[in-house]
Scaffold this active site. Structure first.
Site, PDB file in Angstrom:
ATOM      1  NE  ARG A 167       0.051   8.737   6.459  1.00  0.00           N
ATOM      2  CZ  ARG A 167       0.078   9.360   5.283  1.00  0.00           C
ATOM      3  NH1 ARG A 167       0.924  10.364   5.103  1.00  0.00           N
ATOM      4  NH2 ARG A 167      -0.727   9.022   4.308  1.00  0.00           N
ATOM      5  CG  ASP A 187      11.236   3.245   2.780  1.00  0.00           C
ATOM      6  OD1 ASP A 187      11.801   4.043   1.993  1.00  0.00           O
ATOM      7  OD2 ASP A 187      10.114   3.455   3.275  1.00  0.00           O
ATOM      8  CB  ALA A 247      -0.114  -1.294   0.113  1.00  0.00           C
ATOM      9  NE  ARG A 248      -4.716   2.287  -3.065  1.00  0.00           N
ATOM     10  CZ  ARG A 248      -5.965   2.715  -3.232  1.00  0.00           C
ATOM     11  NH1 ARG A 248      -6.793   2.068  -4.015  1.00  0.00           N
ATOM     12  NH2 ARG A 248      -6.388   3.793  -2.592  1.00  0.00           N
ATOM     13  CG  ASP A 271      -8.266  -4.751   2.116  1.00  0.00           C
ATOM     14  OD1 ASP A 271      -9.397  -5.255   2.281  1.00  0.00           O
ATOM     15  OD2 ASP A 271      -8.060  -3.523   2.149  1.00  0.00           O
ATOM     16  CD  GLU A 276      -9.929  -2.972  -5.144  1.00  0.00           C
ATOM     17  OE1 GLU A 276     -10.504  -1.903  -4.845  1.00  0.00           O
ATOM     18  OE2 GLU A 276      -8.899  -3.359  -4.584  1.00  0.00           O
ATOM     19  CG  HIS A 295      -9.846  -1.560  -1.283  1.00  0.00           C
ATOM     20  ND1 HIS A 295      -9.428  -1.091  -2.498  1.00  0.00           N
ATOM     21  CD2 HIS A 295      -9.178  -0.823  -0.358  1.00  0.00           C
ATOM     22  CE1 HIS A 295      -8.549  -0.108  -2.325  1.00  0.00           C
ATOM     23  NE2 HIS A 295      -8.388   0.064  -1.030  1.00  0.00           N
TER      24      HIS A 295
END
Length: 337
Positions: A167, A187, A247-248, A271, A276, A295
């Site tokens: 998304r 993808d 994202a991660r 980010d 964290e 984040h």
């Protein structure tokens, strides 16, 4: 804590600070008119949640809430819906929830646009080396020295690589295309038809990395995507290229990325991190070719309010006998974060 026989009860396991961000006065009043509310300020307190669940038809939860497992379900004698105000539900529900026919919903759709906007801002910063100029000036460099940077580029005509047509990935693609970028996507689930509809070229990961001026990571967090960007992949990126990760950190080998960034060969805007909060002495903090945010890519006022409205909307649909708008299946448990 049974509810009134003629008035449904909803448990809201969201801490006060997030409640203020998620639920506007109008949205909260709408929920309160429809149901009796049990609000847990200590939303991560498992015992408090267990005590609140008997008689409740719906549970609204947020990050760091207890996972709804068989033990908590034993107290949830009337539960029909778990509505998560975030995206990934795997940390908060178990397979037993789905086996019992309890609906599970998430609000991740509402995060796509703001995260994509931040990824776009990161992209523009890396292309124009804004983070390098900022570091130099704040660090006291002389004007001439602060003006030195690798070649800078406009997004118009740049090759942008996107890992994951999620998304958020699709929202980002639309933004950079509108500014004239050429977009390639990696993808495994993107069909040729979808790629043509998006106006992108579907290519293998190695090809994408080797030809992109900016690589933006938007893949989901699964066992298969763990550290999908490691030393070998980073080495394929052209000198002066940039990596964007909103994202991660799961997706990128942080040690390998740090090595490349220390060399000065690549730039990055990040980010998300393995640790964290990011430790105050982390090497990322000292690098002039790195842009960091804590984040917060989905932290806009508008996004937070949409997350709350989405969860409340799911509860209202349940109480009205309507199907959920953002239901997930048990397959969502494979998305780990």
């Amino acid at each position: 804590m049974p509810g009134s026989p003629d008035r449904p009860r909803v448990v809201v396991a969201v801490p006060p600070q997030l409640r203020a961000q998620f639920f506007t006065g109008t949205v909260w009043q709408e929920l309160a008119r429809a149901a009796e509310l049990t609000v847990l300020d200590e939303h991560s307190d498992r015992a408090a949640l267990a005590a609140a669940l008997p008689g409740a038809r719906a549970l609204i939860l947020s990050w760091r809430a207890p996972k709804v497992d068989a033990e908590l379900l034993a107290a949830a004698d009337r539960l029909e819906l778990v509505a998560h105000t975030g995206s990934a539900v795997a940390p908060y529900v178990t397979e037993e929830v789905f086996r019992r026919g309890i609906r599970v919903t998430q609000a991740g759709d509402e995060m796509a646009w703001p995260v994509a906007e931040v990824a776009l801002a990161f992209t523009l910063s890396l292309l124009h080396r804004i983070q390098r100029f900022d570091h130099a000036l704040r660090g006291g460099a002389e004007w001439a020295a602060a003006s030195e940077a690798p070649p800078r580029h406009e997004i118009h005509g740049s090759d942008i690589g996107v890992i994951g047509a999620s998304r958020t990935g699709r929202a980002y693609i639309a933004m950079v295309q509108a500014m004239g970028a050429r977009v390639s996507v990696t993808d495994p689930f993107l069909s040729g038809t979808d790629a043509r509809a998006l106006g992108v070229e579907s290519v293998p990961l190695d090809t994408l990395l080797s030809r992109s001026r900016i690589v933006a990571v938007h893949a989901p967090v699964t066992q298969e995507t763990h550290r999908m960007i490691g030393a070998g992949q980073l080495a394929l990126m052209p000198d002066g290229a940039g990596l964007v990760n909103t994202a991660r950190s799961w997706l990128v080998d942080e040690d390998a990325l740090l090595a490349e960034l220390r060399s000065g060969r690549l730039d990055a805007a990040i980010d998300v991190f393995d640790a964290e909060p990011l430790p105050s002495d982390h090497p990322f903090r000292a690098l002039p070719n790195v842009l960091l945010t804590p984040h917060q890519a989905a932290g806009s006022v508008e996004c937070r309010q949409r997350l709350g409205a989405s969860a409340v909307g799911e509860v209202l649909r349940l109480l009205a006998g309507q199907p959920p708008a953002h239901a997930v299946t048990v397959d969502a448990l494979t998305r780990l974060h």
